[in-house]
Write a protein that holds these residues in place. Structure first.
Motif, PDB file in Angstrom:
ATOM      1  N   VAL A 242     -60.652  24.304 -41.820  1.00  0.00           N
ATOM      2  CA  VAL A 242     -59.312  24.429 -41.241  1.00  0.00           C
ATOM      3  C   VAL A 242     -58.516  23.179 -41.588  1.00  0.00           C
ATOM      4  N   ARG A 243     -57.422  23.368 -42.288  1.00  0.00           N
ATOM      5  CA  ARG A 243     -56.545  22.224 -42.568  1.00  0.00           C
ATOM      6  C   ARG A 243     -55.809  21.879 -41.286  1.00  0.00           C
ATOM      7  N   LEU A 244     -56.104  20.708 -40.723  1.00  0.00           N
ATOM      8  CA  LEU A 244     -55.570  20.344 -39.409  1.00  0.00           C
ATOM      9  C   LEU A 244     -54.053  20.217 -39.421  1.00  0.00           C
ATOM     10  N   GLY A 245     -53.478  19.994 -40.595  1.00  0.00           N
ATOM     11  CA  GLY A 245     -52.030  19.866 -40.683  1.00  0.00           C
ATOM     12  C   GLY A 245     -51.293  21.121 -40.263  1.00  0.00           C
ATOM     13  N   ILE A 246     -51.980  22.279 -40.303  1.00  0.00           N
ATOM     14  CA  ILE A 246     -51.331  23.531 -39.910  1.00  0.00           C
ATOM     15  C   ILE A 246     -50.946  23.498 -38.429  1.00  0.00           C
ATOM     16  N   LEU A 247     -51.656  22.668 -37.650  1.00  0.00           N
ATOM     17  CA  LEU A 247     -51.387  22.583 -36.212  1.00  0.00           C
ATOM     18  C   LEU A 247     -50.191  21.691 -35.895  1.00  0.00           C
ATOM     19  N   ARG A 248     -49.579  21.101 -36.933  1.00  0.00           N
ATOM     20  CA  ARG A 248     -48.364  20.311 -36.694  1.00  0.00           C
ATOM     21  C   ARG A 248     -47.132  21.197 -36.527  1.00  0.00           C
ATOM     22  N   SER A 249     -47.288  22.490 -36.785  1.00  0.00           N
ATOM     23  CA  SER A 249     -46.171  23.424 -36.639  1.00  0.00           C
ATOM     24  C   SER A 249     -45.954  23.739 -35.161  1.00  0.00           C
ATOM     25  N   GLY A 250     -44.826  23.289 -34.617  1.00  0.00           N
ATOM     26  CA  GLY A 250     -44.512  23.545 -33.210  1.00  0.00           C
ATOM     27  C   GLY A 250     -44.448  25.025 -32.877  1.00  0.00           C
ATOM     28  N   PRO A 251     -43.729  25.842 -33.682  1.00  0.00           N
ATOM     29  CA  PRO A 251     -43.681  27.275 -33.384  1.00  0.00           C
ATOM     30  C   PRO A 251     -45.064  27.926 -33.375  1.00  0.00           C
ATOM     31  N   LEU A 252     -45.939  27.521 -34.311  1.00  0.00           N
ATOM     32  CA  LEU A 252     -47.281  28.105 -34.360  1.00  0.00           C
ATOM     33  C   LEU A 252     -48.069  27.765 -33.102  1.00  0.00           C
ATOM     34  N   VAL A 253     -48.022  26.510 -32.685  1.00  0.00           N
ATOM     35  CA  VAL A 253     -48.762  26.087 -31.483  1.00  0.00           C
ATOM     36  C   VAL A 253     -48.231  26.803 -30.246  1.00  0.00           C
ATOM     37  N   ARG A 254     -46.895  26.875 -30.114  1.00  0.00           N
ATOM     38  CA  ARG A 254     -46.319  27.567 -28.960  1.00  0.00           C
ATOM     39  C   ARG A 254     -46.682  29.049 -28.970  1.00  0.00           C
ATOM     40  N   ALA A 255     -46.654  29.675 -30.149  1.00  0.00           N
ATOM     41  CA  ALA A 255     -47.000  31.093 -30.245  1.00  0.00           C
ATOM     42  C   ALA A 255     -48.436  31.332 -29.792  1.00  0.00           C
ATOM     43  N   ASN A 256     -49.351  30.453 -30.175  1.00  0.00           N
ATOM     44  CA  ASN A 256     -50.749  30.612 -29.781  1.00  0.00           C
ATOM     45  C   ASN A 256     -50.951  30.397 -28.289  1.00  0.00           C
ATOM     46  N   LEU A 257     -50.249  29.432 -27.716  1.00  0.00           N
ATOM     47  CA  LEU A 257     -50.342  29.228 -26.262  1.00  0.00           C
ATOM     48  C   LEU A 257     -49.813  30.447 -25.509  1.00  0.00           C
TER      49      LEU A 257
END
Length: 457
Positions: A242-257
Motif C-alpha cells: 500500500v502506497r501510504l501517500g494515497i492516504l494524504r487525500s482528504g476526500p478519500l479519508v473522509r469518504a472511508n470514515l
C-alpha cells in the motif's frame, strides 16, 4: 459486476435469516452459531486490502474470475455441511473469496468507464444493486428457509455459475500501465492481514462483553501494534503493498470514515429492528423481510434520481442530504412502541432508502476519483474494508449496548427499553458521519473561494 455485488449482498442477508433453522437442524451452540457469522466477517475484513492490491498487481479480470470460482465452491460446501466446523470453514473461505472478488470487480468498473458522468452513473447503479441485494436477500432467505436452509447456500452457487458463464466472454480489462511485479511485499501482506483480522475479531468480541475484557483489550492492542508495524514496513519497502501517500487525500479519508459510519448505523439498526419485529412482536422471517423491503428503495433511486442530483449539486451536498435523511429516520424510530402499526415504521424505512441512495454510491465515487488506474484496486479495497468494518462495528456495538441495557430484566417492556437505548448507536454514528460530510463541504467551499480570490488577484 452488478450481478456479483448483488450475489454478495443476498448471500449475507439470506444466511442471517436462516440461522435459527441451521441451529435447530445441526444442534449448534450459540457461540458456534455466532462463529458462523463472524467467520465470514473475519475472512472478508481481514483480506480486503490484500485483495484490492492483488487485483492491481496480478490482473483484475483474473482475480475476479478465480475468486468467483472459489466463492461458488465453498458456498456449495456450506450447503452440504453436517457439522459446525464445516460451516465455519465454508463461511471463512467464502469471506476471503469476497474480499478478493469485490475490489477486483469495483476496479474493473472504474477502469472501464472514464472518470466523470459515465463512471458516476455506473457506480451509482452498482451501489444501488449492492444495497438492493441485501434488502431482497432478507425476503428471499425467508422463502428459501421455508423450503430448507441448505438452499440458502445452494442458491448462491447457481447465481455464481450464471455470473461466471457470462463473465468469461464479456469481461474485458483495459490495457493499462500496470506496474510489473518486481517482488511481493510479503511482510506487509502478513502484517496488514493479521491486523485487520485481529481488529475485526476484537469488534466481534464486543458483542459478548462478559467473555473477558482483558482479552478483548489485548486483541485490539495487538491489532494496532500490527498496524504500526505495517506502516513501518511500507515506508521501507521497495515494492510496498500500500502506497501510504494515497492516504494524504482528504476526500478519500473522509469518504472511508463516512462509509464505516454509514454501514455501522444501518447494520446496527437492521439488527435491532429484526429483534423488535420477531422477538417483541412475534412477526415471521418473511414478514420481517417484507417490512425492511421499503429500505431497498435505493435500487430504483440510485440509478435514476441520484445521478441527476450528483450532476446538479455535486457528491458532497448529496451525501450530506442523505446522511441527514438517515439521521431523521433513526431519530423517528426512537419513539417506537409495542403497539406501533407498520405505517408508523414506514417513514423511517423510506428515509433509510433515501440515505443509501444518496450516500453509498457517491461515497464510492469520491473514494475512487482522482486515483491512478494502477491503484484503483487498492482504493476499492479501502472503501470496501471501511464498509465491512463499519458493519461489524455497528452490529457489535448495538448488541453490547442492548445486552448491557437489558441486564437481567425480562419481558417485552424491558426488551423495548433496551432496544431504545441501543438505537442511540445508529443515531450517533449517522450524526458523526453528517458532521464529517459538513466539514468536508466547508473545506471544499473554502478551497474554491481561495482559488477564485487568487484568480481575481
Amino acid at each position: 459486476m452488478c450481478g456479483a455485488i448483488f450475489l454478495e449482498g443476498i448471500d449475507v442477508a439470506m444466511l442471517n435469516v436462516a440461522l435459527p433453522s441451521i441451529r435447530a437442524d445441526l444442534g449448534l451452540s450459540t457461540s458456534m452459531l455466532s462463529g458462523v457469522v463472524s467467520a465470514y466477517v473475519l475472512g472478508y475484513g481481514g483480506f480486503m486490502l490484500l485483495g484490492g492490491r492483488a487485483a492491481d498487481l496480478l490482473g483484475r479480470r483474473r482475480m475476479f474470475l478465480l475468486w468467483l470460482v472459489v466463492f461458488l465452491l465453498f458456498s456449495g460446501l456450506g450447503g452440504f455441511a453436517t457439522e459446525g466446523w464445516v460451516l465455519l470453514l465454508a463461511r471463512f473461505v467464502t469471506g476471503v473469496a469476497a474480499a478478493f472478488m469485490t475490489p477486483a470487480g469495483l476496479s474493473l468498473i472504474t477502469t472501464n468507464f472514464p472518470e466523470g458522468r459515465q463512471r458516476n452513473r455506473a457506480l451509482l447503479i452498482y451501489a444501488g444493486t449492492a444495497a438492493g441485494g441485501f434488502a431482497l436477500g432478507l425476503v428471499i432467505g425467508g422463502l428459501l428457509t421455508a423450503i430448507g436452509w441448505r438452499w440458502v447456500f445452494f442458491a448462491p452457487v447457481l447465481l455464481s455459475l450464471v455470473i461466471l458463464l457470462a463473465a468469461i466472454p464479456l469481461l474485458r480489462e483495459p490495457a493499462t500501465d500496470r506496474p510489473a511485479v518486481r517482488g511481493f511485499d510479503v511482510a506487509g501482506a502478513v502484517s496488514i492481514t493479521g491486523a485487520m483480522m485481529l481488529l475485526v475479531y476484537g469488534v466481534v468480541r464486543l458483542e459478548h462483553p462478559s467473555d473477558g475484557l482483558p482479552l478483548t483489550v489485548a486483541v485490539f492492542a495487538t491489532g494496532l501494534a500490527l498496524v504500526a508495524a505495517f506502516v513501518a514496513i511500507e515506508r521501507r519497502s521497495a515494492v510496498p503493498l500500500v502506497r501510504l501517500g494515497i492516504l494524504r487525500s482528504g476526500p478519500l479519508v473522509r469518504a472511508n470514515l463516512m462509509a464505516a459510519l454509514l454501514t455501522a448505523s444501518f447494520f446496527g439498526f437492521q439488527f435491532l429492528v429484526t429483534l423488535y419485529l420477531q422477538e417483541l412482536r412475534g412477526w415471521s422471517t418473511i414478514q420481517t423481510g417484507l417490512a425492511l423491503l421499503a429500505a431497498a428503495a435505493d435500487v430504483v433511486l440510485a440509478p435514476t434520481l441520484t445521478p441527476w442530483l450528483v450532476n446538479r449539486f455535486g457528491n458532497a451536498k448529496v451525501v450530506l442530504g442523505g446522511l441527514l435523511s438517515g439521521l431523521l429516520a433513526y431519530a423517528l424510530f426512537l419513539g417506537v412502541g409495542l403497539d406501533w402499526a407498520y405505517a408508523a415504521m414506514l417513514p423511517s424505512m423510506l428515509l433509510i432508502g433515501l440515505m443509501f441512495a444518496f450516500v453509498y454510491g457517491p461515497l464510492t465515487i469520491v473514494a475512487t476519483d482522482g486515483i491512478a488506474e494502477h491503484e484503483q484496486g487498492l482504493a476499492g479495497g479501502l472503501i470496501n474494508s471501511s464498509f465491512q468494518f463499519g458493519a461489524a462495528l455497528g452490529l457489535s456495538l448495538v448488541t453490547a449496548v442492548n445486552v448491557a441495557a437489558l441486564g437481567t430484566a425480562t419481558g417485552a417492556e424491558a426488551g423495548l427499553a433496551a432496544m431504545r437505548t441501543a438505537l442511540v448507536v445508529p443515531v450517533t454514528a449517522t450524526l458523526l458521519a453528517a458532521i464529517i460530510a459538513a466539514a468536508g463541504l466547508l473545506s471544499r467551499v473554502r478551497d474554491e473561494n481561495r482559488v477564485l480570490s487568487g484568480s481575481a488577484t
